[in-house]
Design a protein around this motif. Structure first.
Motif, PDB file in Angstrom:
ATOM      1  N   GLU A 115     -39.096  56.919   2.480  1.00 46.20           N
ATOM      2  CA  GLU A 115     -37.831  56.294   2.886  1.00 46.20           C
ATOM      3  C   GLU A 115     -37.080  57.166   3.891  1.00 46.20           C
ATOM      4  OE1 GLU A 115     -34.853  53.259   2.770  1.00 46.20           O
ATOM      5  OE2 GLU A 115     -36.961  53.353   2.175  1.00 46.20           O
ATOM      6  N   GLY A 116     -37.077  58.485   3.653  1.00 49.13           N
ATOM      7  CA  GLY A 116     -36.385  59.394   4.553  1.00 49.13           C
ATOM      8  C   GLY A 116     -36.964  59.386   5.956  1.00 49.13           C
ATOM      9  N   GLU A 117     -38.295  59.309   6.062  1.00 49.74           N
ATOM     10  CA  GLU A 117     -38.935  59.294   7.378  1.00 49.74           C
ATOM     11  C   GLU A 117     -38.621  57.992   8.109  1.00 49.74           C
ATOM     12  OE1 GLU A 117     -41.258  60.497  10.676  1.00 49.74           O
ATOM     13  OE2 GLU A 117     -40.168  61.551   9.079  1.00 49.74           O
ATOM     14  N   LEU A 118     -38.526  56.890   7.398  1.00 46.73           N
ATOM     15  CA  LEU A 118     -38.167  55.610   8.022  1.00 46.73           C
ATOM     16  C   LEU A 118     -36.740  55.669   8.591  1.00 46.73           C
ATOM     17  CD1 LEU A 118     -39.698  53.096   5.436  1.00 46.73           C
ATOM     18  CD2 LEU A 118     -40.596  53.659   7.718  1.00 46.73           C
ATOM     19  N   LYS A 149     -33.021  68.163  -3.958  1.00 50.64           N
ATOM     20  CA  LYS A 149     -33.414  66.762  -4.078  1.00 50.64           C
ATOM     21  C   LYS A 149     -32.852  65.907  -2.939  1.00 50.64           C
ATOM     22  CE  LYS A 149     -33.951  66.749  -9.100  1.00 50.64           C
ATOM     23  NZ  LYS A 149     -33.544  66.117 -10.380  1.00 50.64           N
ATOM     24  N   ARG A 150     -31.965  66.497  -2.146  1.00 46.08           N
ATOM     25  CA  ARG A 150     -31.349  65.741  -1.051  1.00 46.08           C
ATOM     26  C   ARG A 150     -32.161  65.881   0.222  1.00 46.08           C
ATOM     27  NH1 ARG A 150     -25.151  66.190   0.079  1.00 46.08           N
ATOM     28  NH2 ARG A 150     -25.716  68.325   0.635  1.00 46.08           N
ATOM     29  N   GLN A 151     -32.166  64.823   1.009  1.00 48.51           N
ATOM     30  CA  GLN A 151     -32.787  64.867   2.326  1.00 48.51           C
ATOM     31  C   GLN A 151     -31.682  64.943   3.381  1.00 48.51           C
ATOM     32  OE1 GLN A 151     -35.553  61.466   2.466  1.00 48.51           O
ATOM     33  NE2 GLN A 151     -37.208  62.930   2.141  1.00 48.51           N
ATOM     34  N   MET A 152     -31.782  65.931   4.246  1.00 51.09           N
ATOM     35  CA  MET A 152     -30.796  66.164   5.294  1.00 51.09           C
ATOM     36  C   MET A 152     -31.402  65.776   6.636  1.00 51.09           C
ATOM     37  SD  MET A 152     -28.194  67.463   3.618  1.00 51.09           S
ATOM     38  CE  MET A 152     -27.202  68.010   5.012  1.00 51.09           C
ATOM     39  N   LEU A 180     -28.826  62.060   3.420  1.00 48.77           N
ATOM     40  CA  LEU A 180     -29.194  60.700   3.023  1.00 48.77           C
ATOM     41  C   LEU A 180     -28.658  60.486   1.615  1.00 48.77           C
ATOM     42  CD1 LEU A 180     -30.708  58.064   3.593  1.00 48.77           C
ATOM     43  CD2 LEU A 180     -32.787  59.142   2.746  1.00 48.77           C
ATOM     44  N   THR A 181     -27.444  59.908   1.543  1.00 50.74           N
ATOM     45  CA  THR A 181     -26.780  59.697   0.261  1.00 50.74           C
ATOM     46  C   THR A 181     -26.417  58.213   0.116  1.00 50.74           C
ATOM     47  OG1 THR A 181     -24.699  60.315   1.325  1.00 50.74           O
ATOM     48  CG2 THR A 181     -25.833  62.018   0.067  1.00 50.74           C
ATOM     49  N   PRO A 182     -26.279  57.734  -1.116  1.00 47.88           N
ATOM     50  CA  PRO A 182     -25.972  56.306  -1.313  1.00 47.88           C
ATOM     51  C   PRO A 182     -24.614  55.908  -0.728  1.00 47.88           C
ATOM     52  CG  PRO A 182     -26.702  57.350  -3.356  1.00 47.88           C
ATOM     53  CD  PRO A 182     -26.457  58.449  -2.373  1.00 47.88           C
ATOM     54  N   THR A 214     -16.885  59.906   8.295  1.00 50.53           N
ATOM     55  CA  THR A 214     -17.632  59.287   7.200  1.00 50.53           C
ATOM     56  C   THR A 214     -18.150  57.931   7.647  1.00 50.53           C
ATOM     57  OG1 THR A 214     -16.265  60.411   5.537  1.00 50.53           O
ATOM     58  CG2 THR A 214     -17.521  58.479   4.813  1.00 50.53           C
ATOM     59  N   LEU A 215     -19.454  57.712   7.498  1.00 50.56           N
ATOM     60  CA  LEU A 215     -20.085  56.459   7.920  1.00 50.56           C
ATOM     61  C   LEU A 215     -20.772  55.789   6.723  1.00 50.56           C
ATOM     62  CD1 LEU A 215     -21.821  57.510  11.270  1.00 50.56           C
ATOM     63  CD2 LEU A 215     -19.578  56.441  10.992  1.00 50.56           C
ATOM     64  N   ASN A 216     -20.788  54.462   6.755  1.00 51.58           N
ATOM     65  CA  ASN A 216     -21.506  53.712   5.721  1.00 51.58           C
ATOM     66  C   ASN A 216     -23.007  53.935   5.877  1.00 51.58           C
ATOM     67  OD1 ASN A 216     -19.209  52.556   4.559  1.00 51.58           O
ATOM     68  ND2 ASN A 216     -19.203  50.883   6.052  1.00 51.58           N
ATOM     69  N   MET A 217     -23.702  54.074   4.725  1.00 45.52           N
ATOM     70  CA  MET A 217     -25.137  54.347   4.767  1.00 45.52           C
ATOM     71  C   MET A 217     -25.849  53.384   3.814  1.00 45.52           C
ATOM     72  SD  MET A 217     -26.876  58.096   4.600  1.00 45.52           S
ATOM     73  CE  MET A 217     -27.851  58.597   6.018  1.00 45.52           C
TER      74      MET A 217
END
Length: 291
Positions: A115-118, A149-152, A180-182, A214-217
């Protein structure tokens, strides 16, 4: 009584060289190394000290290089150690000789299409389109890093104009970091603009600025579009602020602040004559340096 001139020790020479090399403006590292070879007359010592500083110089300034038919930036974010770097687009890693400016020993660097690579691919696609439209000589890369556990993600932009014959050199760079956070994420951007003008003067300009938003993700495509809009808005604000500050430096301000401090001789330094007088125009042995 006559004072005897004492030759600096090798350690003192190395310390002075490193100090000068660390101050080198973007686009001029190879020229400074060459000049040090002429002045010190010890190619081995110069190359030994320059190798480490060159690596830091290239990574700090996001030096673009060609690999597998496209451009990748050399940064701290894709540094694998041992002068080896990773290209997230071609999924290759390679060694880079920072003094000679050449790549070698490419090899496949496997990346899981998770998911992170996408998200990274979507971000790179949007950012590349923006940079292609707004920066005539611009490059960009988006890197993904795991932090626990977080992807930056770190998005890097680099644009330069190196024209030593004009003579001026300049670099615009920025990096944008977020996780990459909810639902939402905080994007932090850092700008740096460096200009060196050296015709009849030696003028260095360095401007930096940091921003955050701050942006919606939620959706990949929507976030990529929102991110590019944010980058474009902040780029524009930074650009306008620089132009306004330049206009504020009117001729009146220059005269009041500099004329009292600098002698006005209305003459130019004849550097060629000075070099001849000081016997510095000595030939240097063939050494490959950065162009």
């Amino acid at each position: 009584s006559m004072c005897t001139r004492q030759e600096p020790s090798e350690q003192e020479k190395a310390s002075l060289m490193c100090s000068l090399l660390r101050q080198t403006p973007p686009g001029e590292f190879g020229y400074v190394v060459y000049d040090l070879c002429v002045l010190i007359q010890d190619d081995k010592l110069v190359r030994q000290e320059a190798a480490c500083i060159a690596a830091c110089h290239n990574k700090n300034n996001f030096i673009p290089i060609q690999i597998n038919g496209h451009t990748v930036l050399l940064t701290h974010y894709n540094n694998l150690g041992g002068n080896r770097f990773f290209d997230p687009e071609s999924k290759f890693s390679f060694e880079f000789d920072h003094l000679r400016g050449v790549t070698r020993k490419p090899q496949v660097h496997g990346v899981m299409l998770d998911e992170g690579e996408l998200w990274r691919i979507a971000l790179h696609k949007g950012l590349k389109a923006y940079v292609s439209c707004h920066f005539p000589a611009g490059n960009c890369c988006v890197f993904k890093k795991s932090l626990g556990k977080r992807q930056m993600f770190v998005a890097c932009i680099e644009a330069h104009q190196y024209q030593p014959s004009n003579p001026w050199n300049c670099l615009w760079k920025s990096d944008w970091t977020f996780a990459l956070t909810p639902f939402t994420t905080e994007v932090t951007g850092i700008f740096l603009l460096q200009i060196h003008y050296f015709k009849d003067a030696n003028l260095h300009v360095s401007v930096s600025k940091s921003v955050s938003e701050t942006l919606n993700m939620i959706d990949r495509s929507q976030f990529a579009a929102d991110f590019v809009k944010f980058v474009e808005a902040e780029d524009t604000k930074f650009h306008i602020a620089i132009l306004e500050n330049i206009q504020a430096l009117s001729e009146d301000i220059w005269e009041k602040n500099l004329r009292r401090k600098l002698p006005v001789t209305r003459t130019f330094m004849n550097w060629n004559e000075l070099l001849n007088d000081q016997h510095l125009n000595t030939s240097v042995s063939n050494t490959q340096m950065l162009p």
